[in-house]
Design an enzyme around this catalytic site. Structure first.
Site, PDB file in Angstrom:
ATOM      1  N   ASP A   7       0.540  -1.091   0.437  1.00  0.00           N
ATOM      2  CA  ASP A   7       0.112  -0.032   0.329  1.00  0.00           C
ATOM      3  C   ASP A   7       0.570   1.421   0.267  1.00  0.00           C
ATOM      4  OD1 ASP A   7      -2.528   1.420   0.566  1.00  0.00           O
ATOM      5  OD2 ASP A   7      -2.171   1.370   2.448  1.00  0.00           O
ATOM      6  N   ASP A   9      -0.328   5.022   1.356  1.00  0.00           N
ATOM      7  CA  ASP A   9      -0.698   5.880   2.169  1.00  0.00           C
ATOM      8  C   ASP A   9      -0.354   5.230   3.235  1.00  0.00           C
ATOM      9  OD1 ASP A   9      -0.479   7.895   0.330  1.00  0.00           O
ATOM     10  OD2 ASP A   9      -3.174   6.913  -0.301  1.00  0.00           O
TER      11      ASP A   9
END
Lengths: 174, 174
Positions: A7, A9
């Site tokens: 991922d 953020d």
């Protein structure tokens, strides 16, 4: 070759720091590092300022030049020698993030090209052996092993496989 | 519930028609429908005009308001009742397509939300039972069954599961 999906953020890009910086800019309020690292940013805001989260995250500049999460470049550089690496981010919710996220990857992880970057919403569509993510919701229907990356909003979330930072990812996967 | 991943260009959105229209606009040359439907568009162009393909496809307007491929709305509407539907497009190569593609989906398939739209490059990252795509290259490492959707550039490509249009998809999957 096993495959790791990662991922963006709060895992490789520090969006939380951006929230804090813009809130300080707009309201002059500075939170202590211990508060920022253990509490969902929304929960730190007084009720009348919570709307700012949405205002910030849909701003064209929000995703530009985010700080790289500590040790992620070094560890992902090592993982890249042993695994297929894909960046999988739920960007579809934030069209304002499309171009900044691609530029950010070019700036900080230039060897991970567009072929291995995925913008999605529901991450159950991802076919990988591991998914390193700060959002436990993505693990429920994920085909592989979800690895919860500690972030302020998930410190009290239950999940059996958790890492506190990239050094712990290295210990687990290298 | 089984899951179908569906490509965009030449499968639900007619990019080929856009190439032909812009080429006609710029050079006044009209190709016969039989030529357009059986030959890769690049191969129809004289050597000195082949550069236009790249010029067109990276133009900001190229992906706007593409014609919807025949029968796709009706058949996908039916498939949606029996399958999980994801739209999976190799958009990462064309940053100019990011916003137009999302708008196009809103316009023509509004029930397929951002959660089920995926921009990727290498489609081996897609976890689905079927992938309906005009590019056989995406099937090689795909985890499920690749279904080759006939397009001008693939009429002579070998693949064991092929559909000529959306009515044949309906016959196969409904």
């Amino acid at each position: 070759m096993k495959r790791i999906a990662i991922d963006m953020d709060e895992v490789i890009a520090d969006a939380n720091e951006r929230f804090a910086a813009w809130y300080q800019r707009d309201h002059g309020i500075v939170f202590a590092p211990e508060q920022l690292s253990t509490t969902r940013f929304t929960d730190l805001l007084p009720e009348e300022h919570k709307y700012l989260i949405n205002e910030y995250v849909y701003h064209d500049d929000f995703f530009k030049d985010l700080t790289v999460i500590k040790d992620s470049q070094k560890v992902i550089g090592e993982l890249y020698k042993k695994y297929e690496i894909f960046i999988t981010t739920a960007a579809m919710e934030f069209p304002n993030s499309f171009l900044p996220k691609l530029q950010w990857m070019k700036d900080h992880f230039p060897y991970i090209t567009w072929k291995n970057i995925v913008y999605c919403g529901d991450k159950s569509i991802i076919n990988a052996d591991y998914l390193i993510d700060d959002n436990v919701g993505h693990f429920k229907r994920f085909i592989g092993q979800g690895i919860l990356f500690t972030a302020p909003h998930n410190v009290n979330v239950e999940w059996d496989v958790r890492v506190n930072g990239w050094k712990e990812v290295a210990d687990m996967l290298l």
